[in-house]
Design a protein around this motif. Structure first.
Motif, PDB file in Angstrom:
ATOM      1  N   LYS A 153       0.889  -1.142   0.173  1.00 31.87           N
ATOM      2  CA  LYS A 153      -0.151   0.102   0.056  1.00 31.87           C
ATOM      3  C   LYS A 153       0.983   1.240  -0.136  1.00 31.87           C
ATOM      4  O   LYS A 153       1.967   1.081   0.310  1.00 31.87           O
ATOM      5  CB  LYS A 153      -0.874   0.035   1.537  1.00 31.87           C
ATOM      6  CG  LYS A 153      -1.816  -1.219   1.358  1.00 31.87           C
ATOM      7  CD  LYS A 153      -2.958  -1.126   0.290  1.00 31.87           C
ATOM      8  CE  LYS A 153      -4.081  -2.216   0.600  1.00 31.87           C
ATOM      9  NZ  LYS A 153      -5.178  -2.018  -0.203  1.00 31.87           N
ATOM     10  N   ASP A 197      -3.144   5.290  -0.532  1.00 34.80           N
ATOM     11  CA  ASP A 197      -4.201   4.400   0.092  1.00 34.80           C
ATOM     12  C   ASP A 197      -4.819   4.610   1.427  1.00 34.80           C
ATOM     13  O   ASP A 197      -5.951   4.603   1.669  1.00 34.80           O
ATOM     14  CB  ASP A 197      -3.820   2.830  -0.115  1.00 34.80           C
ATOM     15  CG  ASP A 197      -3.410   2.295  -1.345  1.00 34.80           C
ATOM     16  OD1 ASP A 197      -4.158   2.343  -2.488  1.00 34.80           O
ATOM     17  OD2 ASP A 197      -2.185   2.289  -1.538  1.00 34.80           O
ATOM     18  N   ALA A 198      -4.015   5.331   1.951  1.00 31.18           N
ATOM     19  CA  ALA A 198      -4.306   5.730   3.570  1.00 31.18           C
ATOM     20  C   ALA A 198      -3.484   7.160   3.867  1.00 31.18           C
ATOM     21  O   ALA A 198      -2.324   7.248   3.040  1.00 31.18           O
ATOM     22  CB  ALA A 198      -4.028   4.914   4.667  1.00 31.18           C
ATOM     23  N   LYS A 232     -10.086   5.655   0.148  1.00 33.84           N
ATOM     24  CA  LYS A 232      -9.039   6.082   0.972  1.00 33.84           C
ATOM     25  C   LYS A 232      -9.133   5.975   2.546  1.00 33.84           C
ATOM     26  O   LYS A 232     -10.532   6.137   2.882  1.00 33.84           O
ATOM     27  CB  LYS A 232      -8.279   7.323   0.618  1.00 33.84           C
ATOM     28  CG  LYS A 232      -8.049   7.573  -0.752  1.00 33.84           C
ATOM     29  CD  LYS A 232      -7.385   8.696  -1.267  1.00 33.84           C
ATOM     30  CE  LYS A 232      -7.142   9.069  -2.491  1.00 33.84           C
ATOM     31  NZ  LYS A 232      -6.084   8.116  -3.163  1.00 33.84           N
ATOM     32  N   MET A 269     -13.751   9.858   2.554  1.00 36.38           N
ATOM     33  CA  MET A 269     -12.683   8.804   3.173  1.00 36.38           C
ATOM     34  C   MET A 269     -13.282   8.070   4.364  1.00 36.38           C
ATOM     35  O   MET A 269     -14.137   8.279   5.126  1.00 36.38           O
ATOM     36  CB  MET A 269     -11.452   9.727   3.965  1.00 36.38           C
ATOM     37  CG  MET A 269     -10.636  10.548   2.687  1.00 36.38           C
ATOM     38  SD  MET A 269      -9.229  11.485   3.167  1.00 36.38           S
ATOM     39  CE  MET A 269      -8.143  10.170   3.130  1.00 36.38           C
TER      40      MET A 269
END
Length: 255
Positions: free
Chosen positions: A2, A93-94, A143, A184
């Protein structure tokens, strides 16, 4: 693998904030993830959102931030620093936001990052549909986001009956507004309290705790905020009468 974006704000490169970022980065990389960073003070990030963010104005007489933001985003005429940060954000992704709680919110430089990077057409006004895609949908859907916050005062000050107010409620404008609004999945906040008197052992505990949260960054359950388009808000404005009857305030937003 990720990709995780670490956005952090503290002017001292030896601060607890910086040390926690280092711990998070090391743990994420140990898992095989790609880590990208935005160290806002080190970058000299321009915090003020103003006319200089719109070099190709549509209207030179009146500055409409919504209109000019949408125009700049859609035509590729945003400043280079904004486009670079948007590229990081969209690649992630985060996103982990690490910051000290200053006057019950994030440092101004980080708020300025949000204001300048969250363009119309990206974080709001998604797909030209006004407010149709927000709170659980939008340009940042899919996300994950985590706030990692340090406070100078003790945990008791930020508890359910604490004098400063409950931390989750103080951070609601960020978790629900800044993060959930554009879609998100927002994870429960990681907080380290009492940092004005923290010792070396406390610093190590703080770093270890954040490293542990990095190991579950993609498996922890997000805060169960009610999505706009899940049926609870039939007019996209107010909860239906039969949803959580009698519950008001911030609690009404939790499923």
């Amino acid at each position: 693998m990720k990709t995780v974006l670490l956005v952090h704000a503290h002017p001292d490169p030896h601060s607890l904030t910086a040390q926690m970022v280092q711990a998070a980065r090391a743990e994420l990389r140990a898992q095989g993830n790609e880590v990208i960073q935005s160290d806002l003070y080190a970058m000299g990030w321009k915090a003020v959102y103003d006319e200089h963010d719109f070099p190709d104005r549509q209207d030179r007489e009146r500055l409409s931030f919504v209109d000019e933001s949408g125009h700049a985003f859609s035509t590729g005429t945003q400043p280079d620093d904004v486009r670079a940060e948007q590229a990081k954000l969209m690649a992630a992704d985060a996103v982990v936001f690490q910051f000290p709680l200053w006057w019950f919110g994030m440092p101004a430089i980080m708020k300025g990052w949000i204001e300048r990077v969250y363009a119309f057409g990206l974080a709001y006004g998604y797909q030209g549909a006004g407010n149709r895609h927000r709170y659980g949908e939008g340009g940042l859907a899919g996300k994950r986001a985590l706030l990692s916050v340090t406070t100078g005062g003790p945990a008791a000050d930020y508890g359910p009956r604490g004098i400063n107010g409950q931390l989750d409620e103080l951070l609601f404008p960020i978790t629900h507004g800044v993060l959930f609004y554009p879609g998100m999945d927002v994870l429960p906040t990681y907080a380290v309290h009492g940092t004005s008197r923290i010792d070396a052992e406390g610093v190590e505990r703080a770093k270890a705790g954040l490293a542990a949260r990095m190991r579950t960054l993609f498996t922890d359950a997000p805060i169960p905020y009610r999505p706009q388009n899940g049926g609870d808000f039939p007019d996209r404005h107010v909860l239906a009468d039969d949803v959580a009857p009698g519950v008001t305030g911030l609690r009404a937003h939790l499923r």
